[in-house]
Enzyme design. Sequence first.
Site, PDB file in Angstrom:
ATOM      1  N   GLU A   1      -3.001   0.767   6.638  1.00  0.00           N
ATOM      2  CA  GLU A   1      -2.913   2.224   6.468  1.00  0.00           C
ATOM      3  C   GLU A   1      -4.125   2.964   7.023  1.00  0.00           C
ATOM      4  O   GLU A   1      -4.017   4.078   7.493  1.00  0.00           O
ATOM      5  CB  GLU A   1      -2.742   2.563   4.978  1.00  0.00           C
ATOM      6  CG  GLU A   1      -2.424   4.023   4.732  1.00  0.00           C
ATOM      7  CD  GLU A   1      -1.816   4.257   3.357  1.00  0.00           C
ATOM      8  OE1 GLU A   1      -2.150   5.287   2.759  1.00  0.00           O
ATOM      9  OE2 GLU A   1      -1.010   3.437   2.886  1.00  0.00           O
TER      10      GLU A   1
ATOM     11  N   ASP B   1      -0.517   0.711   1.833  1.00  0.00           N
ATOM     12  CA  ASP B   1      -0.497   0.738   0.370  1.00  0.00           C
ATOM     13  C   ASP B   1       0.940   0.583  -0.117  1.00  0.00           C
ATOM     14  O   ASP B   1       1.859   1.207   0.424  1.00  0.00           O
ATOM     15  CB  ASP B   1      -1.071   2.064  -0.151  1.00  0.00           C
ATOM     16  CG  ASP B   1      -2.564   2.190   0.111  1.00  0.00           C
ATOM     17  OD1 ASP B   1      -3.209   1.164   0.370  1.00  0.00           O
ATOM     18  OD2 ASP B   1      -3.078   3.326   0.051  1.00  0.00           O
TER      19      ASP B   1
ATOM     20  N   TYR C   1      -5.520  -1.167  -7.090  1.00  0.00           N
ATOM     21  CA  TYR C   1      -4.945   0.067  -6.561  1.00  0.00           C
ATOM     22  C   TYR C   1      -4.815   1.111  -7.673  1.00  0.00           C
ATOM     23  O   TYR C   1      -4.226   0.840  -8.722  1.00  0.00           O
ATOM     24  CB  TYR C   1      -3.572  -0.231  -5.961  1.00  0.00           C
ATOM     25  CG  TYR C   1      -2.990   0.897  -5.162  1.00  0.00           C
ATOM     26  CD1 TYR C   1      -3.629   1.358  -4.021  1.00  0.00           C
ATOM     27  CD2 TYR C   1      -1.798   1.507  -5.539  1.00  0.00           C
ATOM     28  CE1 TYR C   1      -3.094   2.391  -3.272  1.00  0.00           C
ATOM     29  CE2 TYR C   1      -1.256   2.540  -4.805  1.00  0.00           C
ATOM     30  CZ  TYR C   1      -1.909   2.982  -3.662  1.00  0.00           C
ATOM     31  OH  TYR C   1      -1.374   4.011  -2.926  1.00  0.00           O
TER      32      TYR C   1
END
Length: 717
Positions: free
Chosen positions: A8, A108, A318
Site C-alpha cells: 500500500e 492493508d 493494525y
Amino acid sequence: MTTLIIAEKPNVAKKIAYALAEGKPIRKSMNKVPYYELMRDGKKVIVAPAVGHLYTLAPKIKVYGYPIFDIEWVPVYSAEKGKSYVRDYVKTLAALAKQADEFIVACDYDTEGEVIGYTALKYACGVDPSKAKRMKFSALTRKDLIRAWYNLEPTINFGMADAGITRHVLDWYWGVNLSRALSSALRRASGKWMVLSTGRVQGPTLKFLVEREKEIANFKPTPYWVIRMVLEKDGKKYTANYEKERILDENEAKRIVGEARKGPAFVEKIEVNQQQRKPPHPFDLGTLQREAYSAFGYSPKKTLEIAQRLYERSLCSYPRTSSQKLPKNLNFRNILQNLAKMPEYKPHAHELLGKGVLKPVEGKKDDPAHPAIYPTGEIPKPGDLSKDEQNIYDLIVRRFLSAFADPALREIMKVFIRSNNHRFILSGARTLREGWLKIYGRYVKFDEVLLPTFKEGESVNVLQIKREKKKTKPPARYSPASVIKKMEDLGIGTKATRAQILETLYSRGYIEGKRKIRVTPLGMKVVDALERSVPSIVSVELTRSFEEKMEEIMQRKIEKEKVIENAREQLTRILKEFKERELEIGKALLEKLIDNNTKPRSKASKARELSLEEQEEIKAGAESRLKKREPLVVGKCPKCGGDLIVRYNRRTGKRFVGCSNWPNCNVTYPLLQRGEIIPTGKVCPECGNAPIVKIKEGNREYEVCLNMECNRKRRAR
C-alpha cells in the site's frame, strides 16, 4: 517465475521485502519510485508500492449542476490537483506487471486496502483481479509477514472489495451531489458562488450534534436540595449524605434538617462488600481513541495517525479494527519476554510470565479482518519515538499487559447513621489488592476514601447538618471522543472514517471547540434548512441502512449493483425535492452566512479562520497568483505521500508548507519568514517523517526540520 507483490505504501513495501528476502533485497528505482527485487523459495519476487489510492471516481463527462451519476474510476492525478506524483507509481506498476507471472496484493487488509489493490491490479497492471492472491497480516513483523507468505489467500477478498467500492460510489454520489445542491441554492439566493458541503455520514453526524445543542439551549434548570451531615471521628471530619439524593421541595428539605438536628445520631448498621474489578479488554480503535483523549487530550484523528505510524514501524498490530479479542495463535509468552527487556515493563512482564497459563481478558466485539490492537514485541530504539508516539505505545502496551493480570479487589464500605428517624450514609472505598491496577493504574482513577472503625449502635458526634441548594444541569456537550462513540452506537461511518468526518465538520466551520464541541450558527442553519426542507439528507436511519447493506455486501449476501442502484434511486428523489425548494433553502442559508460574517469574532475563531483560509488557499491554488512561478516542492507528505509545497496566505502573505492533497490531507508546517528555502531531499532521522529544508540567509546556511515538535535541532553551517 516472477511474482509481483503490491504494497500500500513505500515503507510497507520495504518491510515486506526485507522480511521475505533470503539475504538482502536489491533496492531499485523506476520513475523515482523505489521497489525491491529478492529471491524466495526459488522465485524471483518484486515488491512494489502504491501510495494509497492510485485511482478515484470522477464524472465520465464534465457536467455542471446536479444530479450526476455517470462516473468511472480514473487515475488520481487526472482528477485531483497536486497528485501528479501518483503518475510515477502507476507507470512503475504498469511496467513491472509486464515482467510478472503471478500477482499478490499485500495492502492493508480492510475495505480500503482491498479497493487500492483491486484498482491497482485492474487499471494500472491490466490484470484480472480474480487472478491475484492475497497476503493477509495484522502486523508488519518479519514473523507475521513470512507466515502470510506461506498462507496466501487464493484470491483477494471480493466481499471487502465490493463493499469498499460501494462505499466510494455512495460517498461520491452523496458528497458531490448534495454539496453541489447546497452551493447551487446559495448561488440562486445571492447571485454569487459560495461553497458549502455535506455528505452521507457528515450530515447525520452534524444533525445529532445540533440536537444536543438544542437540548442545551432549551434546557430549563430545576432547583433541588441536598442534605449533608458533617461529623467528627478520631479528630477528623467526614461528610455523610442524606439517603435521598435530591429533595425537590425546599420546605421538605428544611423540615428534614430541623428534625435531624434534634438527634440523637447513632450508627444504625455497617455494610462492607468486596468487589472484583476485572482488567479492561484489549483495545479496539474506538476505545483507544477515547482512552487517548482522556489521558492525553489527543483528537481521534491524531490518535489514529500515531497508531498507524507505530504499526508501520512494526511496534503494534493494525489499528483500524473493531475487535476486542486477541488472536488465539499469538505467542503471548514471546511478546511478554520481549517487553520484559524494557525497564518500565520488566517487573510487570516477569510477574505475568510466572503464571502457568496466559489467558487474556477479552471484550464482546469481534472483527473478521483484524484482532484487537496489541504490541508486537518489537522494541523501539532509545529516542526513536516522539513524545506522542511514546504515549500511545505505552497505552497499548499497558493495556495488553493488563489483560493477563489478576482482577483488582476493592472494598466498599457504607456506614448508615440514624438521626431522629432520618438516615444518612457515609461511604468509603479502598483497594485491597491492586492486580491489574499496578500496570494500568496511571490511566484509571478509583477513589480511595478510608473510613475509621465504626461499631453498630455507637453514638456519632455531629458537627453540622445542612442543606445546599443546587440546580439540574443541561446535557454535557460532546467531546471529540464521545462523538466517535455516538457514531459507533448509531452505526454510521466506519472505524477508519469517523475521525476524518469529525475533522471535516471542523474544517467546514460547522463546529468549534477542542474539548467541548459547539455547533456554529452556520452548522445550526445548515441542518435546520435541510431538515425542514429535505430531512432525508440528514437521516441517521437512511445512512445506517446503507451501512448495514454494505456489511451484507461484505458477507456476499447481496450484490453491490443492487445497493448502488437503490442508493441512486433514493438520492434522485431527495435531489428532486431539494431542487423544488432550492431558492427557499438558499435564502435561509444566506441569512446565516451574512450573520456569521458580521459578528465580532474571538481570538480563537480568528485563529481558526486563518487556518481555514490557509487550507482554502491550498485548495484554490491562490499562491500561484501571489508567486508567479511553479510551487516549490520541499518533500513528500508523511501522511499521504503527496507533495509538500511552499504556500502563501492570501491575507497575510506569510509562507507555510502544506500538502498538495488538500482537502483530503490537511498536513501543514510553519516556516521561517526570512531566507531562501532550499529542498534537501532529506527526512529527519529524529522524528522520522518530516522533511529537512535548508534556509539560506546571505552567506549563512542552515538546515531545519519542519516539525516544530521534533526534539532534534538539526543545523549545518
